[in-house]
Design an enzyme around this catalytic site. Structure first.
Site, short mmCIF file in Angstrom:
data_model
loop_
_atom_site.label_atom_id
_atom_site.label_comp_id
_atom_site.label_asym_id
_atom_site.label_seq_id
_atom_site.Cartn_x
_atom_site.Cartn_y
_atom_site.Cartn_z
N LYS A 44 -4.53 7.83 -8.95
CA LYS A 44 -3.46 8.79 -9.19
C LYS A 44 -3.03 8.74 -10.65
O LYS A 44 -2.96 7.68 -11.27
CB LYS A 44 -2.25 8.49 -8.30
N TYR A 47 -0.20 1.12 -9.80
CA TYR A 47 -0.18 -0.05 -8.93
C TYR A 47 -0.68 -1.34 -9.57
O TYR A 47 -0.40 -2.42 -9.07
CB TYR A 47 -1.04 0.18 -7.66
N HIS A 64 0.48 12.09 -9.13
CA HIS A 64 1.24 11.13 -8.32
C HIS A 64 2.62 11.66 -7.90
O HIS A 64 3.05 11.45 -6.77
CB HIS A 64 1.43 9.83 -9.13
N ASP A 76 -7.34 3.59 -1.63
CA ASP A 76 -6.33 4.34 -2.38
C ASP A 76 -5.67 3.43 -3.41
O ASP A 76 -5.15 2.36 -3.06
CB ASP A 76 -5.26 4.86 -1.38
N ARG A 84 -4.39 -7.81 10.88
CA ARG A 84 -3.73 -6.49 10.93
C ARG A 84 -4.62 -5.40 10.34
O ARG A 84 -4.60 -4.26 10.80
CB ARG A 84 -2.38 -6.56 10.21
N MET A 85 -5.45 -5.75 9.37
CA MET A 85 -6.42 -4.77 8.87
C MET A 85 -7.32 -4.30 10.01
O MET A 85 -7.57 -3.11 10.20
CB MET A 85 -7.35 -5.42 7.84
N1 LIG Z 1 1.55 8.55 -3.28
C1 LIG Z 1 2.63 7.78 -3.24
O1 LIG Z 1 3.69 8.04 -3.86
C2 LIG Z 1 2.58 6.56 -2.40
C3 LIG Z 1 1.36 6.09 -1.94
N2 LIG Z 1 1.28 4.95 -1.18
C4 LIG Z 1 -0.05 4.49 -0.73
O2 LIG Z 1 -0.04 4.34 0.69
C5 LIG Z 1 -0.41 3.00 1.03
C6 LIG Z 1 0.25 2.60 2.34
O3 LIG Z 1 1.61 2.85 2.32
P1 LIG Z 1 2.70 1.66 2.19
O4 LIG Z 1 3.89 2.29 1.51
O5 LIG Z 1 2.05 0.48 1.63
O6 LIG Z 1 3.17 1.32 3.64
P2 LIG Z 1 2.55 1.10 5.09
O7 LIG Z 1 3.30 1.99 5.99
O8 LIG Z 1 1.06 1.16 5.00
O9 LIG Z 1 3.02 -0.40 5.41
C7 LIG Z 1 2.54 -1.48 4.65
C8 LIG Z 1 3.25 -2.71 5.19
O10 LIG Z 1 3.00 -2.81 6.59
C9 LIG Z 1 2.53 -4.09 6.94
N3 LIG Z 1 1.53 -3.89 7.99
C10 LIG Z 1 0.30 -3.31 7.85
N4 LIG Z 1 -0.32 -3.24 9.03
C11 LIG Z 1 0.53 -3.78 9.95
C12 LIG Z 1 0.45 -4.00 11.35
N5 LIG Z 1 -0.64 -3.65 12.04
N6 LIG Z 1 1.51 -4.58 11.97
C13 LIG Z 1 2.61 -4.93 11.27
N7 LIG Z 1 2.75 -4.74 9.94
C14 LIG Z 1 1.71 -4.18 9.30
C15 LIG Z 1 1.94 -4.65 5.66
O11 LIG Z 1 2.08 -6.05 5.63
P3 LIG Z 1 0.74 -6.99 5.55
O12 LIG Z 1 0.03 -6.57 4.29
O13 LIG Z 1 1.30 -8.35 5.51
O14 LIG Z 1 -0.04 -6.67 6.80
C16 LIG Z 1 2.80 -4.01 4.58
O15 LIG Z 1 3.94 -4.78 4.31
C17 LIG Z 1 -0.01 2.20 -0.19
O16 LIG Z 1 -0.66 0.94 -0.24
C18 LIG Z 1 -0.45 3.13 -1.31
O17 LIG Z 1 -1.86 3.02 -1.48
C19 LIG Z 1 2.42 4.27 -0.81
C20 LIG Z 1 3.67 4.72 -1.23
C21 LIG Z 1 3.84 5.89 -2.06
O1 LIG Z 2 9.32 4.56 -8.22
C1 LIG Z 2 9.49 4.83 -7.04
C2 LIG Z 2 8.49 4.33 -6.10
O2 LIG Z 2 8.15 2.99 -6.44
C3 LIG Z 2 7.20 5.16 -6.19
O3 LIG Z 2 6.82 5.31 -7.52
C4 LIG Z 2 6.14 4.41 -5.49
O4 LIG Z 2 6.41 4.43 -4.12
C5 LIG Z 2 4.82 5.08 -5.77
O5 LIG Z 2 4.97 6.47 -5.56
C6 LIG Z 2 3.68 4.56 -4.92
O6 LIG Z 2 2.67 5.25 -4.89
O7 LIG Z 2 3.82 3.48 -4.34
#
Ligand SMILES: NC(=O)C1=CN([C@@H]2O[C@H](COP(=O)(O)OP(=O)(O)OC[C@H]3O[C@@H](n4cnc5c(N)ncnc54)[C@H](OP(=O)(O)O)[C@@H]3O)[C@@H](O)[C@H]2O)C=CC1
Ligand SMILES: O=C[C@H](O)[C@@H](O)[C@@H](O)[C@H](O)C(=O)O
Length: 308
Positions: A88, A58, A121, A53, A256-257
């Protein structure tokens, strides 16, 4: 491919792995964002992730594209078709004549001929010019540049609005979803309309500027994890899977992955599911940035259709 099952998308019949690898990360001063992201994606492919994703926002499209090229040359994957790639469309390009150029830029960044899924998005654009926008997105699909269209951050009323104008319904709605924000109303509404939910921030985006540790520090989840001998993250991801939700989880750490993929050979009990069901609910990502006096949405209630 690891033990991650696929689900089949309506309309296109595409197979989408139910665990996706998120690539949104904060650019840390002085760190080599490109290399860190590229190496994380390569590591993820080695571990079995096949669903990625990204977003125009980003900055991870180019390193993701480079990682795919390298994975093919290393033989980690035999063909691009083994992957499911989502990007997106950002708010500033979500207007009729800007959609196709924006998509072409994403495809160039990713070095791909098509996207498996292209998401709107945020529902910001639709407040202004819906028709031109709809036609443009559907033109992109007819041109074969995207296989499926989806939504992101659309609450119920906004999903209904888009369904009333589209000829090709969206296949997913990617929203914040985790045990502390379970989106029950939206999940039921999308299910009735044949739209799959994708959970972003399934771990509450712990450690990021847009998230917090409230999910990972939740006492109920910690108690379940202890009893199961799993981590809180694994409980969150397994719960979402059992709810029929596709998870998009980000980790750039190899251990963690791997941990985040190990959610398929065990399950939560009825009692554990009930405990999670009763966790107090509140939205984590308020997205105040999208609310302003002269913007399309003046209040959070308006942005989220009151679902906050
Ligand atoms: N459509 C939208 O508006 C949005 C889409 N997204 C998408 O969703 C994805 C995931 O959501 P995101 O907001 O990043 O948050 P997540 O809930 O996936 O959390 C990510 C964080 O969790 C940590 N983490 C991951 N796995 C573990 C684990 N097993 N134990 C402890 N900590 C862990 C990571 O640190 P580390 O890397 O150090 O493991 C990172 O800091 C984003 O990367 C993006 O692609 C996100 C926000 C908004
Ligand atoms: O701007 C507000 C936030 O950063 C939002 O834009 C992000 O969380 C984005 O939707 C994402 O996909 O990560």
């Amino acid at each position: 491919m690891g033990s991650i099952p696929d689900c089949v998308l309506r309309w296109s019949g595409q197979r989408m792995p139910v665990v996706g690898f998120g690539t949104a990360s904060e650019i840390v001063e002085g760190s080599d964002f490109f290399t860190v992201t590229k190496q994380a994606v390569l590591q993820a492919i080695k571990l079995g992730y096949r669903h990625f994703d990204t977003a125009s926002l980003y900055g991870s499209e180019q390193p993701l594209g480079e990682a795919i090229v390298e994975a093919l040359s290393l033989g980690l994957i035999k063909s691009r078709n083994e992957l499911f790639i989502t990007s997106k469309l950002w708010c500033t390009q979500a207007y009729g004549d800007l959609v196709l150029p924006a998509l072409k830029t994403s495809l160039q960044n990713l070095k791909l001929d098509y996207l498996d899924l292209y998401l709107i998005h945020w529902p910001i654009c639709l407040k202004q010019r819906k028709e031109g926008f709809r036609a443009a997105m559907e033109d992109c699909q007819r041109l074969g540049l995207i296989k499926s269209i989806g939504l992101s951050n659309f609450a119920c009323k906004k999903v209904a609005d888009i369904l009333s104008i589209v000829k090709i319904p969206p296949v997913v709605n990617q929203v914040e979803l985790n045990p502390l924000w379970q989106q029950k109303k939206l999940k039921d509404f999308c299910h009735v309309n044949g739209i799959l939910l994708q959970a972003y921030s399934p771990l509450g985006a712990v450690g990021t500027k847009w998230g917090s540790n409230r999910v990972m520090e939740c006492e109920v989840l910690k108690e379940i994890a202890k009893v199961k001998g799993k981590t809180v993250a694994q409980v969150c991801l397994r719960w979402a899977y059992e709810e029929g939700v596709i998870v998009i989880v980000k980790s750039f750490n190899a251990e963690r992955m791997k941990q985040n993929l190990e959610i398929m050979d065990w399950s939560l009990s009825e009692d554990e599911l009930k405990m999670i069901q009763h966790i107090p609910q509140s939205r984590g990502v308020q997205a105040e940035a999208f609310v302003s006096e002269n913007g399309p949405f003046k209040t959070l209630e308006e942005l989220w259709d009151g679902e906050i």
